[in-house]
Motif scaffolding. Structure first.
Motif, short mmCIF file in Angstrom:
data_model
loop_
_atom_site.label_atom_id
_atom_site.label_comp_id
_atom_site.label_asym_id
_atom_site.label_seq_id
_atom_site.Cartn_x
_atom_site.Cartn_y
_atom_site.Cartn_z
N THR A 9 0.86 -1.19 0.00
CA THR A 9 0.00 0.00 0.00
C THR A 9 0.89 1.23 0.00
N ARG B 104 -2.01 -6.28 5.93
CA ARG B 104 -1.83 -4.87 6.27
C ARG B 104 -0.81 -4.20 5.35
N GLY B 108 -5.30 -2.25 0.94
CA GLY B 108 -6.00 -1.07 1.42
C GLY B 108 -7.41 -1.04 0.85
N ASP B 111 -8.75 -2.54 -2.63
CA ASP B 111 -7.88 -3.55 -3.24
C ASP B 111 -8.59 -4.91 -3.27
N PHE B 130 -8.96 -4.71 6.57
CA PHE B 130 -8.15 -3.61 6.02
C PHE B 130 -8.83 -2.97 4.80
#
Lengths: 370, 370
Positions: A9, B104, B108, B111, B130
């Motif tokens: 990310t 993590r 995000g 996604d 997440f």
């Protein structure tokens, strides 16, 4: 051109690979030599209750089973201990783990969090790790500054404001009334994270009454310090039931070590061992103070299991003292921020460890001075 | 009007308080009665190596120390065991913990992640937690479908594609060549998360060669299954060094239980115990198959420490059988998704536990049949 498969990310990509603390084993490997006195991580070198050790040895045989995801027995015992409901308690993988969950629940990119400059770095690590921004508040006379923390939280619209009482790394503390006023003045939309990791070591009058349904504060406790079980990773949070329930949204439900659950339960019940530990730690604090004064130094009053020793000069001098202690196989640490970093921080170790510290300190001082 | 202090992130606010699995202790409390046979969580009821138990009992005395944040000794031993570099290994709080870190790092809001419909729910829990979106792929003949997983990953631009080999909850598996082809066809920009939790139970030819610097795949292993240490929370990931290093951005550096570290190290070295366990588990699988066939049922071939028993009808029927087993104090679980949920899943327990299962099954079937 190399192809990319693991696309992080943008937030993860922006974070450094880091560690809030360099562990003593890491230092030992770098030095090629073990420490003789382990006084740097505020571990409780007096150790856990023998009853906890026995419970853990017993539980090791049953470790083929996952731990109870509800931590029911431990939460029930904690509830009885504190005379509150188990519904106000969340058990987690140490305060570090619980702070991580709390920050994940509340802090997203751009959110602001207030803490003292030089306070617990692992908390800051979590905040940064979820994209939050730290708004630091200076210490005041080596104490965290409750009024400034609250005022800053209001000013910047913080979602979280953090204080440790007693404080780490200075060992100083505020009385219950001061902390209660802090709770009473937390601005709307902000939660007070009250880290009470060291609270069992503090004098009477340090702990505000538990009001577990108060939505303004979450309190963190641990078995790592007074109970001597840092390696077991057992902490707990006390908060309003809504907030406790929110942890179930994201926590690692089966994340607790079954052996640690059993150990914490037994440790909590051994009040005699806790009492002996508190006496041992108080004696060790006095001893550290004596050693410091014999070397022309002063110490800060401490309500924890460590003592900040004022090296009487600047950070560079304190760092020289620290380095010269480490060279002599004494593991200690020092505060990160000025002017607290004129001190070194020494954990309240066993007499034999403090003997080693006592022998090493004058040599370290001589070396730092010359 | 109530004032709000704890403001959750919009994502956290949107998540349900949930649990991927209801633990057996929770069920026991709800029932008011203990289970007589614990065969539902794929725990290894044959237990850990006595050497691991001894190491953990010993380490319990030293639990006042935090665990080594680098997991150096365990990583070194694992590196020697697998003949790879310790730099390609990340030790973490079980595969559950490591999957949480991985998600993590990579996932995000918005996604997309591909997995099989009815595969490991804890992975999905992390993805949803997440803000990621799960794109599910159906099983094919009770196997995860490597070609469809990869094709879907390419089609939807997934950042992660997950497969467990051997699979949970069905126990089926693919050979090394099939999994290697999967690795070889992972689309650019997508990482294969290969969960090998059960791989020690699988026949030769199931494990693709370890190529730890391959950037296309991260492999997850655990001490929870073959090593019988589910309650200790020790897993590890094998991946390219860049990706391993990325875990340092976000992991709980001091999150490992010191006792568990010592236990895993000892367990890894007791190859004799592992061999005996594998024999015991194979025998138990055969026994479950015999019990099923004696009751007119079939089982799926399994490369794990559990067996999917085909109840021969629909999900409602399987659920009735499961309920009637639980009523008789036999803890079992069943797959979540159709048509796999025509089965119940029975862990490869000790002979005395399978005796209880053998006695309970005909009664459960009679009850389910009405």
């Amino acid at each position: 051109m190399t192809k990319t498969y693991a696309r992080l990310t943008p937030l993860a990509d922006s974070l450094p690979a880091t560690v809030p603390f360099v562990g003593p084993e890491t230092q030992e490997r770098a030095r090629g030599r073990a420490f003789a006195a382990r006084l740097g991580a505020n571990e409780n070198t007096f150790g856990p209750s023998p009853k906890a050790v026995a419970a853990m040895a017993q539980a090791a045989q049953d470790v083929w089973m996952y731990g109870d995801a509800e931590n029911f027995d431990l939460r029930s015992a904690l509830a009885a201990h504190h005379r509150i409901s188990p519904n106000n308690i969340m058990v987690g993988e140490g305060i570090d783990g619980l702070l991580g969950y709390l920050v994940r629940l509340m802090v997203g990119p751009g959110d602001v969090v207030v803490t003292s400059h030089g306070a617990y770095p692992t908390f800051n690590y979590h905040v940064t790790g979820f994209g939050g921004r730290i708004e630091p508040v200076p210490y005041k006379n080596d104490h965290e500054d409750p009024d400034a923390l609250i005022a800053t939280a209001a000013e910047v619209g913080a979602k979280l404001v953090y204080i440790a009482n007693p404080d780490n790394p200075m060992g100083t503390w505020h009385d219950a009334g001061t902390i209660q006023r802090m709770i009473d003045t937390v601005p709307e939309g902000c939660l007070l994270a009250l880290d009470e990791a060291y609270v069992e070591f503090a004098p009477d009058g340090t702990i505000p009454e538990l009001a577990p349904d108060d939505p303004r504060v979450i309190r963190m406790r641990t078995f790592s310090k007074a109970y001597g079980m840092a390696g077991a990773r057992v902490g707990y949070a006390i908060a309003a039931q809504d907030l406790i329930t929110a942890f179930h949204k994201i926590r690692n439900h089966f994340g607790m070590c079954r052996i640690s659950q059993a150990g914490a339960l037994a440790a909590l019940q051994d009040k005699d061992h806790l009492a002996v530990t508190l006496t041992n730690v108080a004696d060790a604090r006095h001893r550290i103070d004596s050693i410091a004064r014999r070397n022309g130094m002063t110490t800060l009053p401490s309500a924890t299991n460590f003592v900040a020793v004022d090296c009487g000069s600047d950070a560079a001098f304190a760092k020289s003292v620290l380095d010269a202690l480490i060279e002599q196989d004494v593991f200690v640490r020092m505060p990160f921020a000025s002017p607290q970093n004129r001190c070194i921080r020494v954990s309240a170790g066993r007499p034999e460890e403090l003997d080693i510290f006592a022998a090493a300190l004058p040599i370290a001082l001589a070396k730092a001075r010359g």
